[in-house]
Design a protein around this motif. Sequence first.
Motif, mmCIF file in Angstrom:
data_model
loop_
_atom_site.group_PDB
_atom_site.id
_atom_site.type_symbol
_atom_site.label_atom_id
_atom_site.label_comp_id
_atom_site.label_asym_id
_atom_site.label_seq_id
_atom_site.Cartn_x
_atom_site.Cartn_y
_atom_site.Cartn_z
ATOM 1 N N CYS A 26 -18.809 -2.277 -64.586
ATOM 2 C CA CYS A 26 -19.896 -2.260 -65.572
ATOM 3 C C CYS A 26 -21.255 -1.992 -64.932
ATOM 4 C CB CYS A 26 -19.946 -3.592 -66.327
ATOM 5 S SG CYS A 26 -18.575 -3.874 -67.461
ATOM 6 N N PHE A 27 -21.459 -2.525 -63.703
ATOM 7 C CA PHE A 27 -22.781 -2.440 -63.074
ATOM 8 C C PHE A 27 -22.647 -1.909 -61.645
ATOM 9 C CE2 PHE A 27 -22.589 -6.171 -65.904
ATOM 10 C CZ PHE A 27 -23.442 -5.738 -66.913
ATOM 11 N N PRO A 28 -22.297 -0.636 -61.496
ATOM 12 C CA PRO A 28 -22.134 -0.079 -60.142
ATOM 13 C C PRO A 28 -23.426 -0.062 -59.339
ATOM 14 C CG PRO A 28 -22.073 1.659 -61.802
ATOM 15 C CD PRO A 28 -22.041 0.365 -62.542
ATOM 16 N N GLY A 29 -24.570 -0.142 -60.013
ATOM 17 C CA GLY A 29 -25.847 -0.132 -59.306
ATOM 18 C C GLY A 29 -26.269 -1.481 -58.767
ATOM 19 N N GLU A 30 -25.525 -2.543 -59.088
ATOM 20 C CA GLU A 30 -25.875 -3.881 -58.602
ATOM 21 C C GLU A 30 -25.312 -4.082 -57.190
ATOM 22 O OE1 GLU A 30 -27.764 -6.341 -59.761
ATOM 23 O OE2 GLU A 30 -28.351 -5.201 -61.519
ATOM 24 N N LYS A 31 -26.180 -3.960 -56.223
ATOM 25 C CA LYS A 31 -25.772 -4.128 -54.827
ATOM 26 C C LYS A 31 -26.953 -4.644 -54.024
ATOM 27 C CE LYS A 31 -26.339 0.880 -54.268
ATOM 28 N NZ LYS A 31 -26.435 1.203 -55.708
ATOM 29 N N LEU A 32 -26.675 -5.123 -52.828
ATOM 30 C CA LEU A 32 -27.709 -5.657 -51.960
ATOM 31 C C LEU A 32 -28.537 -4.530 -51.356
ATOM 32 C CD1 LEU A 32 -25.508 -8.281 -50.071
ATOM 33 C CD2 LEU A 32 -27.107 -8.755 -51.935
ATOM 34 N N ARG A 33 -29.707 -4.886 -50.837
ATOM 35 C CA ARG A 33 -30.506 -3.905 -50.103
ATOM 36 C C ARG A 33 -29.739 -3.434 -48.874
ATOM 37 N NH1 ARG A 33 -34.390 -7.789 -51.186
ATOM 38 N NH2 ARG A 33 -34.371 -8.515 -49.025
ATOM 39 N N SER A 34 -30.002 -2.224 -48.459
ATOM 40 C CA SER A 34 -29.215 -1.615 -47.386
ATOM 41 C C SER A 34 -29.280 -2.406 -46.086
ATOM 42 C CB SER A 34 -29.684 -0.179 -47.149
ATOM 43 O OG SER A 34 -31.075 -0.161 -46.837
ATOM 44 N N SER A 35 -30.386 -3.093 -45.830
ATOM 45 C CA SER A 35 -30.533 -3.831 -44.572
ATOM 46 C C SER A 35 -30.202 -5.314 -44.702
ATOM 47 C CB SER A 35 -31.978 -3.686 -44.068
ATOM 48 O OG SER A 35 -32.891 -4.212 -45.031
ATOM 49 N N GLN A 36 -29.727 -5.716 -45.864
ATOM 50 C CA GLN A 36 -29.552 -7.140 -46.144
ATOM 51 C C GLN A 36 -28.105 -7.578 -45.975
ATOM 52 O OE1 GLN A 36 -30.399 -8.369 -50.235
ATOM 53 N NE2 GLN A 36 -31.629 -10.052 -49.462
ATOM 54 N N LYS A 37 -27.909 -8.776 -45.435
ATOM 55 C CA LYS A 37 -26.576 -9.384 -45.393
ATOM 56 C C LYS A 37 -26.693 -10.802 -45.924
ATOM 57 C CE LYS A 37 -26.750 -10.931 -40.525
ATOM 58 N NZ LYS A 37 -28.068 -10.410 -40.165
ATOM 59 N N MET A 38 -25.726 -11.194 -46.771
ATOM 60 C CA MET A 38 -25.741 -12.506 -47.417
ATOM 61 C C MET A 38 -24.405 -13.199 -47.159
ATOM 62 S SD MET A 38 -28.688 -12.896 -49.057
ATOM 63 C CE MET A 38 -28.478 -14.058 -50.399
ATOM 64 N N LYS A 39 -24.495 -14.486 -46.851
ATOM 65 C CA LYS A 39 -23.294 -15.262 -46.562
ATOM 66 C C LYS A 39 -22.529 -15.582 -47.842
ATOM 67 C CE LYS A 39 -21.702 -19.461 -44.212
ATOM 68 N NZ LYS A 39 -22.103 -20.687 -43.502
ATOM 69 N N CYS A 40 -21.209 -15.447 -47.785
ATOM 70 C CA CYS A 40 -20.311 -15.844 -48.877
ATOM 71 C C CYS A 40 -19.350 -16.890 -48.337
ATOM 72 C CB CYS A 40 -19.520 -14.653 -49.407
ATOM 73 S SG CYS A 40 -20.509 -13.416 -50.232
ATOM 74 N N SER A 41 -19.266 -18.014 -48.999
ATOM 75 C CA SER A 41 -18.387 -19.094 -48.547
ATOM 76 C C SER A 41 -17.090 -19.104 -49.350
ATOM 77 C CB SER A 41 -19.091 -20.451 -48.706
ATOM 78 O OG SER A 41 -20.308 -20.470 -47.994
ATOM 79 N N GLU A 42 -16.009 -19.417 -48.675
ATOM 80 C CA GLU A 42 -14.707 -19.616 -49.311
ATOM 81 C C GLU A 42 -14.293 -18.436 -50.190
ATOM 82 O OE1 GLU A 42 -12.641 -22.190 -48.592
ATOM 83 O OE2 GLU A 42 -14.180 -22.571 -47.088
ATOM 84 N N LEU A 43 -14.336 -17.250 -49.609
ATOM 85 C CA LEU A 43 -13.878 -16.043 -50.304
ATOM 86 C C LEU A 43 -12.442 -15.754 -49.882
ATOM 87 C CD1 LEU A 43 -15.350 -14.052 -52.255
ATOM 88 C CD2 LEU A 43 -15.521 -12.491 -50.318
ATOM 89 N N SER A 44 -11.598 -15.397 -50.834
ATOM 90 C CA SER A 44 -10.195 -15.078 -50.544
ATOM 91 C C SER A 44 -10.050 -13.567 -50.400
ATOM 92 C CB SER A 44 -9.283 -15.598 -51.656
ATOM 93 O OG SER A 44 -9.343 -17.013 -51.724
ATOM 94 N N VAL A 45 -9.580 -13.131 -49.240
ATOM 95 C CA VAL A 45 -9.475 -11.707 -48.933
ATOM 96 C C VAL A 45 -7.996 -11.332 -48.856
ATOM 97 C CG1 VAL A 45 -10.096 -9.873 -47.321
ATOM 98 C CG2 VAL A 45 -11.626 -11.840 -47.623
ATOM 99 N N LEU A 46 -7.605 -10.353 -49.667
ATOM 100 C CA LEU A 46 -6.216 -9.896 -49.743
ATOM 101 C C LEU A 46 -6.125 -8.443 -49.285
ATOM 102 C CD1 LEU A 46 -3.209 -10.219 -50.750
ATOM 103 C CD2 LEU A 46 -4.030 -9.325 -52.953
#
Length: 616
Positions: A418-438
């Motif tokens: 729905c919102f492909p334009g919603e993303k972080l700034r190119s130089s930004q990194k944000m911590k995500c806790s307890e994410l499940s990666v498959l």
Amino acid sequence: MKSYPFSYSWRLRSSVSPEQLWPYISDTNRIFKDMGQHPVQEAILSHDLPRHFAQLEYNQLRRSDIWQEEPYQWEAPNYLSVERNYQRGSLKRLSIRIELHPVRKKNSGSTDIVFHFQGTSRGFIGSLHTKYHFAAHFKRRLKKMVRNYDDAIKNNRFPMGNLPFWARFKFGKWSELRNKLIKKSGDSQVSEKLIRFIRYGDEQDLKEINPVRLSNYWRVPLHRVLETSYEAVLLNILNMEWQQNCPQCRRTLKKSRKLGEISTSHYCKHCGDTMKLDLNNCTQLVFKCHPLIRKLSEDTYCESGPHEQPHVYMQQYIQPDARRYVQLSLPEGSLRVRTDTLNRDTTVKSESGGLDNVTLTLEEGESDNGLTRLNPESDMIVKNKTDYPLLISIENTSWAKYGVSAAEVTSQQLFRDCFPGEKLRSSQKMKCSELSVLFTDLIDSASIYTEGGDEDAISRVMDHFEVLRKIIREERGAVVKTIGDAIMAVFRKPDNAVRAYRKAQEYFNSADEADHRIKIKGGLHCGNCYAVTLNNRIDYFGNTVNFASRLVEKANSDELVISDETLEHKDLQNFLEQDDIYCEVTGSDSKIKGFGEKLHPIKRLSLMKPKMKLVV
């Protein structure tokens, strides 16, 4: 100038319980508006204001009153109170206290609400103004307010707003919006509720629409509220905002229209420090009524009250060498006792069989790290043995109960679509806790290309990607990227990831042509990682991602390899223990490429029942 003391009290009967009333009574922004108070704003006149105090005035020059407001004190769901000391205006002091007393009759379920207003008027004219303010019409306003809250609670909705008479009769506009939203979302029930809420709801509720609150009030699953709200944003019925909260006190620090505008750190004036912000808890998604649908005023009726901290069950402001008697009413579970100045937290466990009487002494020095077990309805004595005032609170440490995190919504395929334009700034990194990666990969993909040729093989691989994308979306996950014949997907909880893998297995194993069935394998790991924007989309990096990618290499056909700690997750255990779920688990220790010589415990999950063989 002579002072005139006053005291007014009213006792009103509500037909619902204190627990049901508390979310409405504790919303001081709402209740002061319903009482007829003028909107307020900060008055920056004193630079030596005590910590946690607020200096306020009525906005738009409606009145000349200026006052200092002490921190709110409350015991949910028993009472809340606040003290105001006026520097200017018709009052010198005002104490407001609202108490909720359950009616002690069998099967009553009702509540007596007691409103106390005590203080001192400034001069004779001030006393006349006070008498007029608290005249009979004020009690009628309180009665109307309580009736409105009762009606809202019984009908599982928000209280009605005071709309202009003419605004209630634009039937065509609202009918058209409802039909558009139903057609777009496919959810008639939530669409009806949302349009009715926007049409009749109080504007204070429409300025910040929390999807978790909507889910609780309407008693519908959260994912349905989110899915319908996404479509409402695309139809310009709602606007979307990213709200960043302090990780300590959880008050709002910043609001952004775009995900690319959020900050990695922000100063909190209540905590007196710059806080690091993450994507998991501190950044949450809220909605707001679109101004073209219904124009809202910017008026605020309370700058800092219990409505900003729904996770706090008790808050007290205690002077030096003083004590406070507190009657607790807590949910069961682990809770945090936090003070504003001692810079240390204490964990208590609320459970039946715990202590009925507890004394908590706050003093300088090392804290007692032992776990205190107390009865949910226990009595507590809090002693302040320091040389300065302390603000103490007992609070729930959960974030998911009170809001939807950015990490959760950005890990949903529907949101990304729905919102492909919603993303972080190119130089930004944000911590995500307890994410499940498959990670999933094809078994023997080379034979697919050699047997049917490139054209047929590519079609089958692309079809397999679409099947996975559809199933992962159904389980509220998101495909982050494809890597050759493999995919990387993220979920907020490991049970959703396992559900998605199991559904995909069932789909591919039910293919008509046994010789051309797609076989997959998977690797799953849960932990912390960092979100970045790469190739114009949100991507994830870190040890959690690397570990999951190595687990899929260990898997055999139709096998999901999962880390030992991920398998212990409570939600995943509950899913696997269901009667209709087949799961064979085998364990082993194995070296993981890129993680040294250490042996890591891993589990192999077989989620499909082996086919029975006919022996003649």
